[in-house]
Design a protein around this motif. Structure first.
Motif, PDB file in Angstrom:
ATOM      1  N   CYS A 126      85.492  20.541  41.149  1.00 58.46           N
ATOM      2  CA  CYS A 126      84.450  20.272  42.156  1.00 58.46           C
ATOM      3  C   CYS A 126      84.894  20.560  43.594  1.00 58.46           C
ATOM      4  O   CYS A 126      84.493  19.841  44.515  1.00 58.46           O
ATOM      5  N   LEU A 127      85.699  21.578  43.806  1.00 58.53           N
ATOM      6  CA  LEU A 127      86.065  21.933  45.177  1.00 58.53           C
ATOM      7  C   LEU A 127      84.880  22.548  45.896  1.00 58.53           C
ATOM      8  O   LEU A 127      84.117  23.315  45.303  1.00 58.53           O
ATOM      9  N   PRO A 128      84.707  22.229  47.179  1.00 56.20           N
ATOM     10  CA  PRO A 128      83.665  22.915  47.944  1.00 56.20           C
ATOM     11  C   PRO A 128      83.959  24.416  47.979  1.00 56.20           C
ATOM     12  O   PRO A 128      85.120  24.843  47.929  1.00 56.20           O
ATOM     13  N   LEU A 129      82.920  25.211  48.091  1.00 60.11           N
ATOM     14  CA  LEU A 129      83.058  26.664  48.026  1.00 60.11           C
ATOM     15  C   LEU A 129      84.012  27.211  49.088  1.00 60.11           C
ATOM     16  O   LEU A 129      84.751  28.147  48.837  1.00 60.11           O
ATOM     17  N   PHE A 130      84.052  26.599  50.272  1.00 58.49           N
ATOM     18  CA  PHE A 130      84.926  27.124  51.320  1.00 58.49           C
ATOM     19  C   PHE A 130      86.406  26.930  51.009  1.00 58.49           C
ATOM     20  O   PHE A 130      87.265  27.494  51.683  1.00 58.49           O
ATOM     21  N   CYS A 131      86.717  26.164  49.964  1.00 56.85           N
ATOM     22  CA  CYS A 131      88.120  25.949  49.570  1.00 56.85           C
ATOM     23  C   CYS A 131      88.592  26.947  48.516  1.00 56.85           C
ATOM     24  O   CYS A 131      89.764  26.941  48.147  1.00 56.85           O
ATOM     25  N   TRP A 132      87.693  27.787  48.025  1.00 49.87           N
ATOM     26  CA  TRP A 132      88.035  28.681  46.930  1.00 49.87           C
ATOM     27  C   TRP A 132      88.738  29.940  47.419  1.00 49.87           C
ATOM     28  O   TRP A 132      88.241  31.053  47.266  1.00 49.87           O
ATOM     29  N   ASP A 133      89.893  29.764  48.027  1.00 42.81           N
ATOM     30  CA  ASP A 133      90.755  30.892  48.350  1.00 42.81           C
ATOM     31  C   ASP A 133      92.189  30.436  48.166  1.00 42.81           C
ATOM     32  O   ASP A 133      92.481  29.238  48.152  1.00 42.81           O
ATOM     33  N   GLU A 134      93.079  31.376  47.997  1.00 44.69           N
ATOM     34  CA  GLU A 134      94.466  31.043  47.663  1.00 44.69           C
ATOM     35  C   GLU A 134      95.128  30.176  48.726  1.00 44.69           C
ATOM     36  O   GLU A 134      95.866  29.244  48.408  1.00 44.69           O
ATOM     37  N   GLU A 135      94.841  30.437  49.990  1.00 44.59           N
ATOM     38  CA  GLU A 135      95.463  29.668  51.068  1.00 44.59           C
ATOM     39  C   GLU A 135      95.047  28.200  51.042  1.00 44.59           C
ATOM     40  O   GLU A 135      95.885  27.299  51.144  1.00 44.59           O
ATOM     41  N   ASN A 136      93.746  27.944  50.897  1.00 48.38           N
ATOM     42  CA  ASN A 136      93.280  26.554  50.861  1.00 48.38           C
ATOM     43  C   ASN A 136      93.737  25.821  49.610  1.00 48.38           C
ATOM     44  O   ASN A 136      94.103  24.646  49.675  1.00 48.38           O
ATOM     45  N   ILE A 137      93.734  26.498  48.479  1.00 52.20           N
ATOM     46  CA  ILE A 137      94.179  25.855  47.241  1.00 52.20           C
ATOM     47  C   ILE A 137      95.664  25.505  47.345  1.00 52.20           C
ATOM     48  O   ILE A 137      96.077  24.406  46.971  1.00 52.20           O
ATOM     49  N   ALA A 138      96.469  26.397  47.897  1.00 53.21           N
ATOM     50  CA  ALA A 138      97.894  26.110  48.085  1.00 53.21           C
ATOM     51  C   ALA A 138      98.087  24.969  49.089  1.00 53.21           C
ATOM     52  O   ALA A 138      98.959  24.112  48.907  1.00 53.21           O
ATOM     53  N   ARG A 139      97.271  24.923  50.125  1.00 56.29           N
ATOM     54  CA  ARG A 139      97.366  23.854  51.126  1.00 56.29           C
ATOM     55  C   ARG A 139      97.051  22.498  50.499  1.00 56.29           C
ATOM     56  O   ARG A 139      97.750  21.514  50.722  1.00 56.29           O
ATOM     57  N   ILE A 140      96.024  22.444  49.673  1.00 59.32           N
ATOM     58  CA  ILE A 140      95.669  21.195  48.993  1.00 59.32           C
ATOM     59  C   ILE A 140      96.769  20.810  47.997  1.00 59.32           C
ATOM     60  O   ILE A 140      97.184  19.656  47.929  1.00 59.32           O
ATOM     61  N   ALA A 141      97.256  21.781  47.229  1.00 53.64           N
ATOM     62  CA  ALA A 141      98.304  21.510  46.240  1.00 53.64           C
ATOM     63  C   ALA A 141      99.585  21.006  46.904  1.00 53.64           C
ATOM     64  O   ALA A 141     100.302  20.194  46.328  1.00 53.64           O
ATOM     65  N   SER A 142      99.855  21.446  48.120  1.00 55.37           N
ATOM     66  CA  SER A 142     101.085  21.026  48.802  1.00 55.37           C
ATOM     67  C   SER A 142     101.060  19.540  49.164  1.00 55.37           C
ATOM     68  O   SER A 142     102.099  18.969  49.483  1.00 55.37           O
ATOM     69  N   ARG A 143      99.898  18.904  49.094  1.00 53.76           N
ATOM     70  CA  ARG A 143      99.816  17.457  49.311  1.00 53.76           C
ATOM     71  C   ARG A 143     100.386  16.686  48.116  1.00 53.76           C
ATOM     72  O   ARG A 143     100.661  15.506  48.212  1.00 53.76           O
ATOM     73  N   ILE A 144     100.561  17.387  46.976  1.00 53.07           N
ATOM     74  CA  ILE A 144     101.040  16.752  45.750  1.00 53.07           C
ATOM     75  C   ILE A 144     102.461  17.194  45.412  1.00 53.07           C
ATOM     76  O   ILE A 144     103.285  16.394  44.993  1.00 53.07           O
ATOM     77  N   GLY A 145     102.742  18.477  45.581  1.00 56.42           N
ATOM     78  CA  GLY A 145     104.058  19.036  45.267  1.00 56.42           C
ATOM     79  C   GLY A 145     104.209  20.372  45.967  1.00 56.42           C
ATOM     80  O   GLY A 145     103.443  20.704  46.876  1.00 56.42           O
ATOM     81  N   VAL A 146     105.153  21.167  45.521  1.00 51.71           N
ATOM     82  CA  VAL A 146     105.399  22.482  46.115  1.00 51.71           C
ATOM     83  C   VAL A 146     104.648  23.528  45.295  1.00 51.71           C
ATOM     84  O   VAL A 146     104.959  23.721  44.111  1.00 51.71           O
ATOM     85  N   GLY A 160      95.304  33.207  38.781  1.00 49.31           N
ATOM     86  CA  GLY A 160      94.463  34.326  39.221  1.00 49.31           C
ATOM     87  C   GLY A 160      93.082  34.332  38.610  1.00 49.31           C
ATOM     88  O   GLY A 160      92.155  34.918  39.170  1.00 49.31           O
ATOM     89  N   ASN A 161      92.894  33.666  37.468  1.00 46.21           N
ATOM     90  CA  ASN A 161      91.574  33.639  36.829  1.00 46.21           C
ATOM     91  C   ASN A 161      90.548  32.859  37.639  1.00 46.21           C
ATOM     92  O   ASN A 161      89.358  33.023  37.449  1.00 46.21           O
ATOM     93  N   LEU A 162      91.006  32.012  38.555  1.00 46.32           N
ATOM     94  CA  LEU A 162      90.046  31.193  39.278  1.00 46.32           C
ATOM     95  C   LEU A 162      89.214  32.008  40.258  1.00 46.32           C
ATOM     96  O   LEU A 162      88.195  31.554  40.731  1.00 46.32           O
ATOM     97  N   PHE A 163      89.621  33.235  40.561  1.00 55.25           N
ATOM     98  CA  PHE A 163      88.860  34.054  41.495  1.00 55.25           C
ATOM     99  C   PHE A 163      87.795  34.899  40.798  1.00 55.25           C
ATOM    100  O   PHE A 163      87.093  35.658  41.445  1.00 55.25           O
ATOM    101  N   ARG A 164      87.654  34.743  39.476  1.00 53.56           N
ATOM    102  CA  ARG A 164      86.551  35.397  38.771  1.00 53.56           C
ATOM    103  C   ARG A 164      85.307  34.546  38.964  1.00 53.56           C
ATOM    104  O   ARG A 164      85.356  33.330  38.840  1.00 53.56           O
ATOM    105  N   TRP A 165      84.203  35.168  39.211  1.00 50.90           N
ATOM    106  CA  TRP A 165      82.971  34.419  39.514  1.00 50.90           C
ATOM    107  C   TRP A 165      82.518  33.540  38.362  1.00 50.90           C
ATOM    108  O   TRP A 165      81.926  32.502  38.569  1.00 50.90           O
ATOM    109  N   GLY A 166      82.802  33.897  37.127  1.00 49.66           N
ATOM    110  CA  GLY A 166      82.360  33.089  35.992  1.00 49.66           C
ATOM    111  C   GLY A 166      83.259  31.893  35.697  1.00 49.66           C
ATOM    112  O   GLY A 166      82.972  31.117  34.818  1.00 49.66           O
TER     113      GLY A 166
END
Length: 125
Positions: free
Chosen positions: A62-82, A88-94
């Motif tokens: 349930c991430l907001p659409l503006f978070c669906w890029d590698e930079e934002n996903i890595a930024r969010i993940a860095s709050r939990i670990g490295v 790469g499959n997450l960038f497919r529209w389906g």
């Protein structure tokens, strides 16, 4: 390589440069599983999780659409670990049900249920 028991393997290297290349060059796979690597220290104890990390896959549903890029996903993940590897499959529209990222988690810390993120439309969990 030397088996230490309890699924621990010691891998010696001929040089610091070779060790750094292997340690930082991953993620490494055996079969379809990511192999966790840590640098050995004199305080290593196979019966303790102190100082031990492990690569794990986490999902962000349930991430907001503006978070669906590698930079934002890595930024969010860095709050939990490295962050180590973004699926790469997450960038497919389906495939937008959740994002998936592999992080290096310190096993002394518990995995949180989620994290608070400040976004364009306010905070979300």
């Amino acid at each position: 390589m030397t088996s230490l028991g309890m699924n621990w393997i010691l891998c010696p290297f001929k040089s610091e440069e070779a060790m750094e290349e292997v340690y930082n060059g991953g993620p490494w796979y055996v079969g379809r599983f990511i192999v966790g690597m840590d640098k050995w220290s004199p305080s290593f104890n196979p019966n303790s999780l102190k100082g031990i990390t492990k690569p794990i896959w986490i999902r962000f549903p349930c991430l907001p659409l503006f978070c669906w890029d590698e930079e934002n996903i890595a930024r969010i993940a860095s709050r939990i670990g490295v962050p180590m590897y973004v699926d790469g499959n997450l960038f497919r529209w389906g495939k937008r049900e959740f994002s998936r990222v592999c992080i290096r988690l310190n096993l002394e810390n518990s995995l949180p249920k989620g994290v608070w993120i400040d976004g364009m439309a306010g905070r979300f969990f």
